[in-house]
Write an enzyme that holds these catalytic residues in place. Sequence first.
Site, short mmCIF file in Angstrom:
data_model
loop_
_atom_site.label_atom_id
_atom_site.label_comp_id
_atom_site.label_asym_id
_atom_site.label_seq_id
_atom_site.Cartn_x
_atom_site.Cartn_y
_atom_site.Cartn_z
N ARG A 73 0.87 -1.05 -0.11
CA ARG A 73 -0.11 -0.08 -0.06
C ARG A 73 0.71 1.20 -0.12
NH1 ARG A 73 -3.94 0.73 5.01
NH2 ARG A 73 -1.94 1.47 5.81
N ASN B 148 1.48 7.25 -6.48
CA ASN B 148 0.30 8.02 -6.87
C ASN B 148 0.30 9.36 -6.11
OD1 ASN B 148 -0.46 6.38 -8.45
ND2 ASN B 148 -2.03 5.40 -7.24
N THR C 60 -8.40 8.52 -7.88
CA THR C 60 -7.07 7.63 -7.54
C THR C 60 -6.85 6.94 -6.18
OG1 THR C 60 -6.15 9.00 -9.45
CG2 THR C 60 -4.38 8.00 -7.53
N ARG D 21 -22.63 -0.67 -4.66
CA ARG D 21 -22.51 -2.40 -4.45
C ARG D 21 -23.44 -2.75 -3.46
NH1 ARG D 21 -15.90 -1.25 -4.87
NH2 ARG D 21 -15.81 -2.04 -7.22
N HIS E 277 -12.23 4.52 2.25
CA HIS E 277 -12.61 3.69 1.08
C HIS E 277 -11.35 2.40 1.49
CE1 HIS E 277 -13.60 2.12 -2.51
NE2 HIS E 277 -12.47 2.19 -3.14
#
Length: 320
Positions: free
Chosen positions: A89, A96, A120, A152, A176
């Site tokens: 991660r 990023n 992103t 979802r 998230h």
Amino acid sequence: MARAKIALIGAGQIGGTLALLTGLKELGDIVLFDVVEGVPQGKSLDIAEASPVLGFDATYAGTNSYEAIAGADVIIVTAGVPRKPGMSRSDLLDINLKVMQQVGEGIKQYAPDAFVICITNPLDAMVWALQKASGLPTNKVVGMAGVLDSARFRYFLADEFKVSVEDVTAFVLGGHGDDMVPLVRYSGVAGIPLPDLVEMGWTTQAKVDAIVERTRKGGGEIVNLLKTGSAFYAPAASAIEMATSYLRDKRRLLPAAAYLSGEYGLSDLYLGVPVIIGANGVEKIVEIALDANEQAMLDKSVASVKELVAECQKIAPGLA
Ligand code: A3D
């Protein structure tokens, strides 16, 4: 009246889908930007050539230059890399974060009045970095995750109850990731909350728990199936819903990663919370009452988001 201008930064899987959906929904003219030469140009031309068949009017410009985003009304950012097998991660965050710094600079220079939606990953930290790097007002920079996570949740619930997805509402709070907080009490069918549906015998608590767990791991489920990338249709559709609420001043109440300054007892942090999106961007952050269990789940989610933001601050102290 002139058409709106939508700039899509990143012309990968989500960027390409966004470009198609933006045209289909006639939200405006599209600029598709990527660092890879040819890809934004090729995808733009391909979609423009589909427009006579699909029956929509929009101009498409593929570009490798930030100048082309000048004056954009909405910018959706998917630039960066998705997580690949073997990548930690923190490797992902490192790569990023640098991308967000570049994109933020481009937005600051050419489109400081835009409403910016970041997709992103790792989302809550990247949208934080993008707001800092762009210097845009915090109400004009949001992250997309909650609409997707609740979509979802809604889809799984509709499948369980065998009712239209349109009659299912669902809410998800927090960061998230696997410790997002699907809010069972605030989710249900046609206004009937899930706990009541359990009592009515429409489903069981065990089934609701399994759906909550599947929602939390929804991103991973798609990655495991695709093997070469992550979800892109539903993420793109979710960002389009947010962009539409801004452009048409619909004032939708949607879950989004928004900048908190005191709400939920938190500040200088982006977190998934219910917000109203209208012509002024994030017009209101809605603070809902949480019970002790929900608050404990939110605290856990907040702790992981804070950890990621601290990592960003360590790598790029200038952003804080
Ligand atoms: P992908 O198809 O790899 O597209 C990313 C694009 O970004 C590629 O075309 C790259 O060339 C481009 N790019 C890389 N560096 C730069 C740069 N510096 N400037 C401009 N463009 C650049 O990925 P994707 O479209 O599948 O996913 C995009 C991002 O969304 C990833 O970070 C995913 O992890 C993330 N994602 C988030 C969610 C959420 O719900 C938050 C869901 C799915 C994917």
